[in-house]
Design an enzyme around this catalytic site. Structure first.
Site, PDB file in Angstrom:
ATOM      1  N   PRO A  40      83.193  28.862  38.620  1.00 55.31           N
ATOM      2  CA  PRO A  40      84.323  29.476  37.921  1.00 55.31           C
ATOM      3  C   PRO A  40      83.918  30.799  37.274  1.00 55.31           C
ATOM      4  O   PRO A  40      82.865  30.899  36.642  1.00 55.31           O
ATOM      5  CB  PRO A  40      84.671  28.450  36.835  1.00 55.31           C
ATOM      6  CG  PRO A  40      83.976  27.192  37.211  1.00 55.31           C
ATOM      7  CD  PRO A  40      82.831  27.568  38.070  1.00 55.31           C
ATOM      8  N   HIS A  41      84.755  31.800  37.475  1.00 50.31           N
ATOM      9  CA  HIS A  41      84.530  33.103  36.869  1.00 50.31           C
ATOM     10  C   HIS A  41      85.810  33.909  36.927  1.00 50.31           C
ATOM     11  O   HIS A  41      86.713  33.590  37.686  1.00 50.31           O
ATOM     12  CB  HIS A  41      83.393  33.864  37.569  1.00 50.31           C
ATOM     13  CG  HIS A  41      83.684  34.186  38.999  1.00 50.31           C
ATOM     14  ND1 HIS A  41      83.614  33.243  40.005  1.00 50.31           N
ATOM     15  CD2 HIS A  41      84.069  35.347  39.591  1.00 50.31           C
ATOM     16  CE1 HIS A  41      83.941  33.811  41.163  1.00 50.31           C
ATOM     17  NE2 HIS A  41      84.222  35.081  40.934  1.00 50.31           N
ATOM     18  N   ALA A  42      85.858  34.939  36.092  1.00 55.26           N
ATOM     19  CA  ALA A  42      86.994  35.860  36.086  1.00 55.26           C
ATOM     20  C   ALA A  42      86.429  37.274  36.005  1.00 55.26           C
ATOM     21  O   ALA A  42      85.210  37.466  35.978  1.00 55.26           O
ATOM     22  CB  ALA A  42      87.915  35.554  34.904  1.00 55.26           C
TER      23      ALA A  42
END
Length: 161
Positions: free
Chosen positions: A67-69
């Site tokens: 998960p990353h943004a």
């Protein structure tokens, strides 16, 4: 950005957790980064929002998600966290994940050239997912990171800076 160093500095390895939804699993993976100040609270919501818009683009292999943004979504400094779940969670595309390695990168360049090779090196180890899920102590995960240091994916990378 050194994977092992980031885990130690951010105290960001959490093993054998429980989550009933993918959103909860993502929250658990981002929490150590929020607690250490590597990301702001809104980073979690940015991941949820982009997942709802684009799907779980960060499931990199069966059983594992990263998960990353975007950096501007609240990243304060480069960091990683790793959590394992007792039971897998199912994402909207039907894929199940039991290991989440959250990434906070201050630039796309760091994400691509420094973070991804280290993650590939770790997860290309034999039975990496099973070994991570079976790990009871952070030291076991750190030993796997050490074991991955000879990977051809890491040739030419300066991981000491």
């Amino acid at each position: 950005m050194n994977l092992k160093q980031a885990f130690i500095e951010n105290d960001s390895i959490r093993l054998g957790l429980s989550a009933s939804t993918w959103e909860e699993a993502v929250k658990l993976s981002v929490t150590p980064l929020i607690e250490s100040g590597a990301v702001k609270e809104e980073y979690y919501q940015a991941i949820i929002d982009s997942t709802k818009e684009y799907g779980p683009y960060y499931i990199l292999m069966p059983g594992m998600a990263m998960p990353h943004a975007r950096p501007e979504a609240g990243v304060e400094r480069d960091a990683f966290s790793l959590i394992t779940l007792k039971e897998p969670v199912r994402f909207s595309d039907g894929k199940e994940v039991q290991v989440l390695l959250a990434l906070a990168a201050t630039s796309s360049q760091i994400h691509t050239s420094v973070a991804i090779p280290q993650i590939i090196a770790l997860f290309e180890l034999d039975h990496a997912i099973e070994r991570l899920v079976a790990a009871n102590k952070a030291e076991e995960v750190l030993a796997m990171v050490d074991e991955s240091k000879n990977s051809p994916y890491l040739e030419g990378l300066d991981l000491d800076s």
